[in-house]
Design a protein around this motif. Sequence first.
Motif, PDB file in Angstrom:
ATOM      1  N   VAL A  16       0.818  -1.215   0.000  1.00 55.16           N
ATOM      2  CA  VAL A  16       0.000   0.000   0.000  1.00 55.16           C
ATOM      3  C   VAL A  16       0.852   1.265   0.000  1.00 55.16           C
ATOM      4  CG1 VAL A  16      -1.774   1.287   1.237  1.00 55.16           C
ATOM      5  CG2 VAL A  16      -1.895  -1.188   1.162  1.00 55.16           C
ATOM      6  N   GLU A  17       1.736   1.397   0.957  1.00 58.34           N
ATOM      7  CA  GLU A  17       2.496   2.641   1.086  1.00 58.34           C
ATOM      8  C   GLU A  17       3.410   2.894  -0.111  1.00 58.34           C
ATOM      9  OE1 GLU A  17       4.367   3.061   4.920  1.00 58.34           O
ATOM     10  OE2 GLU A  17       2.600   2.256   5.909  1.00 58.34           O
ATOM     11  N   LEU A  18       4.001   1.854  -0.659  1.00 57.06           N
ATOM     12  CA  LEU A  18       4.845   2.039  -1.844  1.00 57.06           C
ATOM     13  C   LEU A  18       4.031   2.600  -3.007  1.00 57.06           C
ATOM     14  CD1 LEU A  18       7.501   1.754  -3.377  1.00 57.06           C
ATOM     15  CD2 LEU A  18       6.882  -0.632  -3.832  1.00 57.06           C
ATOM     16  N   TRP A  19       2.821   2.078  -3.189  1.00 55.20           N
ATOM     17  CA  TRP A  19       1.962   2.568  -4.269  1.00 55.20           C
ATOM     18  C   TRP A  19       1.474   3.980  -3.990  1.00 55.20           C
ATOM     19  CZ3 TRP A  19       2.850   0.352  -8.533  1.00 55.20           C
ATOM     20  CH2 TRP A  19       3.243  -0.982  -8.533  1.00 55.20           C
ATOM     21  N   ALA A  20       1.309   4.317  -2.716  1.00 62.35           N
ATOM     22  CA  ALA A  20       0.945   5.690  -2.363  1.00 62.35           C
ATOM     23  C   ALA A  20       2.052   6.652  -2.791  1.00 62.35           C
ATOM     24  CB  ALA A  20       0.705   5.802  -0.860  1.00 62.35           C
ATOM     25  N   ILE A  21       3.298   6.242  -2.562  1.00 58.85           N
ATOM     26  CA  ILE A  21       4.441   7.066  -2.956  1.00 58.85           C
ATOM     27  C   ILE A  21       4.470   7.250  -4.470  1.00 58.85           C
ATOM     28  CG2 ILE A  21       6.961   7.128  -3.070  1.00 58.85           C
ATOM     29  CD1 ILE A  21       6.890   5.684  -0.292  1.00 58.85           C
ATOM     30  N   TYR A  22       4.308   6.154  -5.212  1.00 58.15           N
ATOM     31  CA  TYR A  22       4.277   6.252  -6.674  1.00 58.15           C
ATOM     32  C   TYR A  22       3.180   7.212  -7.130  1.00 58.15           C
ATOM     33  CZ  TYR A  22       7.314   2.118  -7.159  1.00 58.15           C
ATOM     34  OH  TYR A  22       8.347   1.240  -7.107  1.00 58.15           O
ATOM     35  N   GLN A  23       2.004   7.082  -6.520  1.00 60.75           N
ATOM     36  CA  GLN A  23       0.865   7.921  -6.906  1.00 60.75           C
ATOM     37  C   GLN A  23       1.155   9.389  -6.609  1.00 60.75           C
ATOM     38  OE1 GLN A  23      -3.009   6.584  -5.607  1.00 60.75           O
ATOM     39  NE2 GLN A  23      -3.746   8.683  -5.469  1.00 60.75           N
ATOM     40  N   MET A  24       1.644   9.680  -5.400  1.00 62.27           N
ATOM     41  CA  MET A  24       1.898  11.076  -5.031  1.00 62.27           C
ATOM     42  C   MET A  24       3.022  11.696  -5.859  1.00 62.27           C
ATOM     43  SD  MET A  24       1.224  11.178  -0.919  1.00 62.27           S
ATOM     44  CE  MET A  24       2.117   9.696  -0.474  1.00 62.27           C
ATOM     45  N   GLU A  25       4.006  10.892  -6.234  1.00 62.68           N
ATOM     46  CA  GLU A  25       5.101  11.394  -7.065  1.00 62.68           C
ATOM     47  C   GLU A  25       4.611  11.886  -8.428  1.00 62.68           C
ATOM     48  OE1 GLU A  25       8.502  11.903  -7.065  1.00 62.68           O
ATOM     49  OE2 GLU A  25       8.512  11.635  -4.913  1.00 62.68           O
ATOM     50  N   HIS A  26       3.504  11.326  -8.907  1.00 62.93           N
ATOM     51  CA  HIS A  26       3.023  11.656 -10.254  1.00 62.93           C
ATOM     52  C   HIS A  26       1.761  12.511 -10.278  1.00 62.93           C
ATOM     53  CE1 HIS A  26       5.752   8.241 -10.946  1.00 62.93           C
ATOM     54  NE2 HIS A  26       6.042   8.930 -12.029  1.00 62.93           N
ATOM     55  N   GLU A  27       1.218  12.863  -9.128  1.00 69.09           N
ATOM     56  CA  GLU A  27       0.041  13.731  -9.079  1.00 69.09           C
ATOM     57  C   GLU A  27       0.468  15.191  -9.157  1.00 69.09           C
ATOM     58  OE1 GLU A  27      -2.568  13.228  -5.766  1.00 69.09           O
ATOM     59  OE2 GLU A  27      -3.020  11.156  -6.265  1.00 69.09           O
ATOM     60  N   GLU A  28      -0.089  15.918 -10.088  1.00 68.07           N
ATOM     61  CA  GLU A  28       0.251  17.336 -10.235  1.00 68.07           C
ATOM     62  C   GLU A  28      -0.189  18.155  -9.025  1.00 68.07           C
ATOM     63  OE1 GLU A  28      -0.797  19.186 -13.912  1.00 68.07           O
ATOM     64  OE2 GLU A  28      -0.160  17.459 -15.100  1.00 68.07           O
ATOM     65  N   GLU A  29      -1.257  17.719  -8.338  1.00 68.11           N
ATOM     66  CA  GLU A  29      -1.782  18.459  -7.184  1.00 68.11           C
ATOM     67  C   GLU A  29      -0.884  18.347  -5.961  1.00 68.11           C
ATOM     68  OE1 GLU A  29      -3.749  15.807  -8.503  1.00 68.11           O
ATOM     69  OE2 GLU A  29      -4.515  17.123 -10.064  1.00 68.11           O
ATOM     70  N   VAL A  30      -0.047  17.306  -5.899  1.00 71.71           N
ATOM     71  CA  VAL A  30       0.823  17.098  -4.738  1.00 71.71           C
ATOM     72  C   VAL A  30       2.065  17.969  -4.890  1.00 71.71           C
ATOM     73  CG1 VAL A  30       2.230  15.428  -3.477  1.00 71.71           C
ATOM     74  CG2 VAL A  30      -0.028  14.762  -4.319  1.00 71.71           C
ATOM     75  N   LEU A  31       2.244  18.863  -3.924  1.00 67.86           N
ATOM     76  CA  LEU A  31       3.406  19.746  -3.924  1.00 67.86           C
ATOM     77  C   LEU A  31       4.584  19.094  -3.200  1.00 67.86           C
ATOM     78  CD1 LEU A  31       1.516  23.032  -2.989  1.00 67.86           C
ATOM     79  CD2 LEU A  31       2.213  22.262  -5.281  1.00 67.86           C
ATOM     80  N   GLU A  32       4.296  18.494  -2.035  1.00 71.14           N
ATOM     81  CA  GLU A  32       5.305  17.813  -1.223  1.00 71.14           C
ATOM     82  C   GLU A  32       4.616  16.739  -0.396  1.00 71.14           C
ATOM     83  OE1 GLU A  32       7.516  20.483   1.307  1.00 71.14           O
ATOM     84  OE2 GLU A  32       7.615  22.005  -0.252  1.00 71.14           O
ATOM     85  N   PHE A  33       5.380  15.721   0.011  1.00 69.38           N
ATOM     86  CA  PHE A  33       4.870  14.763   0.983  1.00 69.38           C
ATOM     87  C   PHE A  33       6.023  14.244   1.822  1.00 69.38           C
ATOM     88  CE2 PHE A  33       5.785  12.294  -2.802  1.00 69.38           C
ATOM     89  CZ  PHE A  33       6.334  11.115  -2.329  1.00 69.38           C
ATOM     90  N   ARG A  62      -0.942  19.547  -0.743  1.00 68.14           N
ATOM     91  CA  ARG A  62      -1.508  19.603  -2.088  1.00 68.14           C
ATOM     92  C   ARG A  62      -1.871  21.051  -2.414  1.00 68.14           C
ATOM     93  NH1 ARG A  62      -3.350  14.486  -0.410  1.00 68.14           N
ATOM     94  NH2 ARG A  62      -2.950  12.873  -1.965  1.00 68.14           N
ATOM     95  N   THR A  63      -2.183  21.275  -3.659  1.00 69.30           N
ATOM     96  CA  THR A  63      -2.543  22.633  -4.078  1.00 69.30           C
ATOM     97  C   THR A  63      -3.799  23.140  -3.372  1.00 69.30           C
ATOM     98  OG1 THR A  63      -3.736  21.701  -5.976  1.00 69.30           O
ATOM     99  CG2 THR A  63      -1.463  22.461  -6.352  1.00 69.30           C
ATOM    100  N   ASP A  64      -4.672  22.227  -2.921  1.00 69.38           N
ATOM    101  CA  ASP A  64      -5.915  22.632  -2.264  1.00 69.38           C
ATOM    102  C   ASP A  64      -5.906  22.432  -0.748  1.00 69.38           C
ATOM    103  OD1 ASP A  64      -5.964  19.875  -2.308  1.00 69.38           O
ATOM    104  OD2 ASP A  64      -8.062  19.731  -2.913  1.00 69.38           O
ATOM    105  N   GLY A  65      -4.763  22.072  -0.158  1.00 71.08           N
ATOM    106  CA  GLY A  65      -4.711  21.918   1.291  1.00 71.08           C
ATOM    107  C   GLY A  65      -3.645  20.934   1.733  1.00 71.08           C
ATOM    108  N   ALA A  66      -3.675  20.622   3.012  1.00 74.62           N
ATOM    109  CA  ALA A  66      -2.706  19.695   3.597  1.00 74.62           C
ATOM    110  C   ALA A  66      -3.454  18.660   4.428  1.00 74.62           C
ATOM    111  CB  ALA A  66      -1.728  20.454   4.480  1.00 74.62           C
TER     112      ALA A  66
END
Length: 91
Positions: free
Chosen positions: A12-29, A60-64
């Motif tokens: 789960v967590e590895l896939w979360a990282i992959y997803q967040m790395e490629h989401e334009e809305e994610v600024l940092e995690f 994210r661009t719309d919040g944290a």
Amino acid sequence: MGQTIQFESHTVELWAIYQMEHEEEVLEFYDQPPPFKIQYHNKTGRKIGHYHTPDFFVLRTDGAAWEEWKTETELKRLALRGRQYSLKYHR
């Protein structure tokens, strides 16, 4: 982000990282952010609390938000354990 990210779950967590790395809305995690105290009332109305360390803190661009990533099976198991878990975790 140019940093090493830790994860505990390859499912789960590895896939979360992959997803967040490629989401334009994610600024940092950030993985395993500092723990914080969760307080709530149990079935009898008594106020209880415990410290919790979420999997990620995400900007994210719309919040944290603090995010906890679990498998659907684990969510169902937690929901069966009681009301306090079913209110904390959802899809």
